[in-house]
Design a protein around this motif. Structure first.
Motif, PDB file in Angstrom:
ATOM      1  N   ARG A 507       7.668  16.246 -14.290  1.00  0.00           N
ATOM      2  CA  ARG A 507       8.333  17.156 -13.448  1.00  0.00           C
ATOM      3  C   ARG A 507       7.514  17.979 -12.850  1.00  0.00           C
ATOM      4  N   ARG A 511       5.988  17.830  -8.836  1.00  0.00           N
ATOM      5  CA  ARG A 511       5.972  19.005  -7.967  1.00  0.00           C
ATOM      6  C   ARG A 511       4.825  19.325  -7.503  1.00  0.00           C
ATOM      7  N   GLY A 514       2.794  15.350  -6.152  1.00  0.00           N
ATOM      8  CA  GLY A 514       3.455  14.001  -5.837  1.00  0.00           C
ATOM      9  C   GLY A 514       2.504  12.968  -5.438  1.00  0.00           C
ATOM     10  N   GLU A 544      13.980  10.502 -10.378  1.00  0.00           N
ATOM     11  CA  GLU A 544      12.894  11.283  -9.778  1.00  0.00           C
ATOM     12  C   GLU A 544      11.652  10.809 -10.393  1.00  0.00           C
ATOM     13  N   ASN A 547      10.679   7.880  -8.324  1.00  0.00           N
ATOM     14  CA  ASN A 547      10.226   8.180  -7.032  1.00  0.00           C
ATOM     15  C   ASN A 547       8.883   8.476  -6.692  1.00  0.00           C
ATOM     16  N   THR A 548       8.180   8.485  -7.962  1.00  0.00           N
ATOM     17  CA  THR A 548       6.638   8.689  -8.195  1.00  0.00           C
ATOM     18  C   THR A 548       6.107   7.328  -8.497  1.00  0.00           C
ATOM     19  N   ASP A 594       4.241   9.960  -0.270  1.00  0.00           N
ATOM     20  CA  ASP A 594       4.596  11.419  -0.836  1.00  0.00           C
ATOM     21  C   ASP A 594       6.185  11.401  -1.067  1.00  0.00           C
ATOM     22  N   GLU A 596       8.238  13.781  -1.473  1.00  0.00           N
ATOM     23  CA  GLU A 596       8.757  15.001  -0.818  1.00  0.00           C
ATOM     24  C   GLU A 596       8.958  14.725   0.527  1.00  0.00           C
ATOM     25  N   THR A 597       7.699  14.123   1.329  1.00  0.00           N
ATOM     26  CA  THR A 597       7.898  13.793   2.666  1.00  0.00           C
ATOM     27  C   THR A 597       7.636  12.571   3.159  1.00  0.00           C
ATOM     28  N   VAL A 641      14.786   9.689  -3.245  1.00  0.00           N
ATOM     29  CA  VAL A 641      13.857  10.669  -2.970  1.00  0.00           C
ATOM     30  C   VAL A 641      14.562  12.106  -2.462  1.00  0.00           C
ATOM     31  N   PRO A 642      13.856  13.335  -2.755  1.00  0.00           N
ATOM     32  CA  PRO A 642      14.755  14.313  -2.610  1.00  0.00           C
ATOM     33  C   PRO A 642      15.659  14.754  -1.316  1.00  0.00           C
TER      34      PRO A 642
END
Length: 736
Positions: A507, A511, A514, A544, A547-548, A594, A596-597, A641-642
């Protein structure tokens, strides 16, 4: 079986008691009792039995192997988390009669059509409600039945239906009358509304009507005309309607309740993905502390953990090895009170079950705490028991230049180097530059500096490093290494090196970096495992980590809940083979994804998922009290994803778990549909305390069929609970 047989029920080496077993006349129920227990008896349904294992294939039967020969022993394995039933027959012939008979009965059940399954289910309820076993039900018994079936019905309305069904006017319902009563009770107004919308005459769907429905509502392509004919042939019960190339309401209901009418696209059930890419391009179904059946402090260790994990398609199992008595390595959770099993029994079990469900490679993740002497014993067991199932060198015998694919290393492709790969983890107190660097012997640049027969480093000795060369030599493609940084890995890492992270460390990396984590996982295998503080063997959310692009996300398979629901959901596609291909933007290093985006990646195409939750059917009771009725609500969860994490709920329906109706619409915007999982959860609403779990179903968004669909619910253990279902309407559209 119908005559009955006396067999020994075995619970341990010292608990061996005779029981009388008999197949009931319905050929669906096994009845058994103790001779000393008077009238006390127990029953179980053939449908509760998942598998039959012949011989000494459980710890209990292995413990009495010297007393009873294998040909008299067998194990009945039940669905879910119910304990197995270990039995010893009086003779090999009797054992075979029960083994063959049970297998045939299970096969018959699996081959039943939807109508037969429903009839069977109705019959089961009839037997439960017929308290005096006279083959009839009076109104009081029917009232009790309704509560058992999760129906809180007005007494006047129930009596009206009872009278209508009582064609013989006897004041009781017999078999056929009860079926009629059930049909009136379960009239599907929701499906009838859809049927009549597309039926020109309101009585049947002509071939043209059904084609319109499939095209406009179900959004099905291909040869619609041919598909329509197939559906009529398969699901229409009326021969008259078949001659007219038409479908009656009964046929329409049967179709919508079938596999083809379910939310999960049947074309995604089999292996459909490209299996020729490197292992690092796949998510791999992975188990943590596979030997444990319970918690990590005092729980039972068992070979059953390996059997269950492998039977669920798991492709990476963990083996924690410690020195045992009499020179035999043991497996358990070190420095705890968990029970111990022999390493050789684990290897035997893996060898027997590795390729029963999937033919694709299995990784043995060995956490090695053994002395050099017992490591040599481990190596001997691996070699002698697994033989050519164990990968002992590169697949082509040459210096490797990249990870193999699942396809080239699958069991039926590699008679010489089959698919069990070792990933041996050094004890945590050891220095990392150890004999586990042996894959480098295949790398020409490093060959001389790591292995030659005379060990060129005069300071290196086997005893100093406390690792045996024999065991190290079996680590070919999955070498465990210490992780320094993504930069260090990018410059120095070899393709066969695997880094392991606790969930908290993973994690932290996702964070802080990513995109770098995704890039790392496009060329290296990464393993993530639960925190050591999870002494109850609970699970983190694997999404999560997916996701990576982390491939080996190891979960406690013995613990039911959200984590395993997501794992089962992801790997239920692609033939349940344990490998799921990652999206291309996670395997091509230059994409720079990414989590996150997600809107910044090249192929960004968000979608809107619209779900109308229409109704529920025969939801199971969650409270054992006879007069308790479920107040169901449906929660839809998006895991991805988030930006995509979301939950929405329907309202709850008071006192109706039998046929609740919602017609509630939920909408979600999903930015990375390729990674999104959708979890449907049914709960019993409670004002004063936490809602009780009723059922769930989880699937990848990419496997979802659109239109009017049934969702066949699963229990907390992930087993089916027919005929419990939800009826929904699904639309997936591009975000404008």
């Amino acid at each position: 079986m119908l005559v009955g047989t006396v067999m020994r029920k075995i619970k341990s080496r010292t608990w061996k008691k005779q029981r009388y077993f008999k197949l009931q006349d319905d050929c669906m129920t096994i009845w058994y009792k103790s001779k000393k227990a008077g009238n006390t008896h127990s029953t179980f349904s053939v449908g509760d039995v998942e598998a039959i294992r012949e011989g000494h294939q459980s710890e209990v039967l292995l413990s009495i192997a010297d007393e009873f020969p294998a040909d008299r022993c067998f194990t009945l394995v039940f669905r879910g988390r119910r304990g197995n039933l270990d039995l010893v027959a009086e003779s090999a012939e009797e054992a075979q009669s029960w083994i063959r008979g049970m297998k045939k009965l299970i096969e018959n059940l699996e081959n039943m059509g939807e109508r037969e399954k429903l009839d069977q289910w109705i019959g089961d309820w009839f037997k439960k409600a017929d308290k005096n076993n006279d083959g009839r039900m009076n109104f009081k018994e029917v009232q009790d039945l309704l509560k058992m079936m999760n129906v809180d019905m007005n007494e006047h309305h129930a009596h009206r239906l009872f009278t209508m069904a009582d064609k013989s006017q006897s004041g009781t319902l017999e078999d056929d009358e009860f079926v009629l009563f059930y049909k009136m009770l379960t009239q599907r107004e929701d499906v009838l509304r859809v049927f009549q919308e597309y039926s020109v005459d309101g009585q049947k769907l002509s071939q043209s009507d059904l084609e319109d429905f499939l095209r406009e509502e179900q959004l099905e392509g291909g040869d619609i005309e041919q598909h329509t004919k197939q559906l009529i042939e398969c699901y229409e019960p009326s021969e008259t309607a078949k001659l007219l190339n038409a479908m009656t309401f009964d046929g329409f209901l049967m179709y919508l309740g079938s596999t083809e009418g379910s939310i999960f696209n049947p074309q995604r059930r089999g292996v459909f993905q490209d299996m020729s890419q490197p292992l690092c391009h796949y998510f791999i179904s992975s188990s943590h502390n596979t030997y444990l059946m319970e918690d990590q402090l005092r729980g039972q260790s068992s070979i059953e953990g390996y059997i269950r994990a492998l039977s669920r398609g798991c492709r990476c199992v963990e083996v924690d090895c410690w020195d045992g008595a009499n020179g035999e390595p043991i497996v358990y959770h070190g420095h705890t009170f968990t029970s111990k099993i022999l390493f050789k029994d684990v290897v035997n079990t893996v060898g027997n079950y590795a390729f029963k469900v999937s033919e694709y490679p299995v990784i043995l993740s060995i956490e090695n705490h053994c002395s050099v002497e017992q490591q040599r014993v481990m190596a001997q067991h691996l070699n002698h028991i697994l033989g050519n199932k164990l990968l002992k060198s590169t697949l082509d015998g040459k210096a490797p230049i990249g990870l193999p694919s699942p396809e080239v290393s699958r069991a039926d492709c590699c008679p010489d180097f089959t698919s069990l790969m070792c990933n041996s983890v050094a004890p945590r107190y050891m220095h990392q530059k150890t004999a586990l660097d042996c894959p480098e012997k295949c790398d020409k640049e490093l060959k001389a500096s790591t292995w030659s027969l005379d060990f060129p480093d005069p300071n290196w000795t086997e005893s100093k490093q406390r690792l045996s060369k024999e065991l190290s030599d079996y680590v070919v493609y999955c070498k465990s290494v210490h992780f320094s940084s993504f930069k260090h890995s990018r410059i120095h890492s070899k393709f066969y090196e695997v880094a392991s992270f606790t969930e908290s460390k993973a994690r932290k990396h996702l964070r802080e970096a990513g995109p770098e984590f995704v890039h790392h996982n496009s060329r290296q295998l990464t393993r993530v495992y639960p925190s050591g503080f999870r002494t109850d063997s609970s699970n983190f959310n694997p999404q999560e980590m997916w996701n990576t692009g982390c491939q080996i996300v190891a979960l406690n398979f013995q613990t039911a809940g959200e984590g395993m629901d997501l794992n089962d959901g992801l790997f239920s596609q692609n033939g349940n083979c344990g490998y799921v291909l990652k999206p291309s933007f996670m395997t091509e290093a230059e994409k720079g994804f990414d989590p996150e985006t997600p809107q910044k990646h090249d192929h960004y195409q968000p979608v809107v998922l619209t779900i109308q939750v229409i109704s529920g059917q025969q939801l199971p009771k969650v409270n054992i009290k006879e007069d308790s009725i479920v107040d169901p609500l449906v929660r839809v969860e998006i895991h991805g994803v988030p930006m995509d994490q979301a939950k929405q709920e329907t309202r709850y329906i008071e006192n109706n778990g039998f046929n609740p109706v919602w017609y509630d619409t939920l909408r979600f915007t999903i930015h990375t549909p390729e990674l999104a999982m959708v979890r449907f959860v049914v709960e019993d609403y409670d004002k004063t305390s936490k809602n009780d779990f009723v059922g769930q179903f989880t699937l990848p968004l990419s496997c979802m069929q659109q239109g009017y669909r049934h969702i066949h619910l699963l229990s907390k253990d992930g087993t089916s609970i027919p005929p419990s279902s939800l009826f929904v309407h699904i639309r997936i559209t591009e975000l404008e």
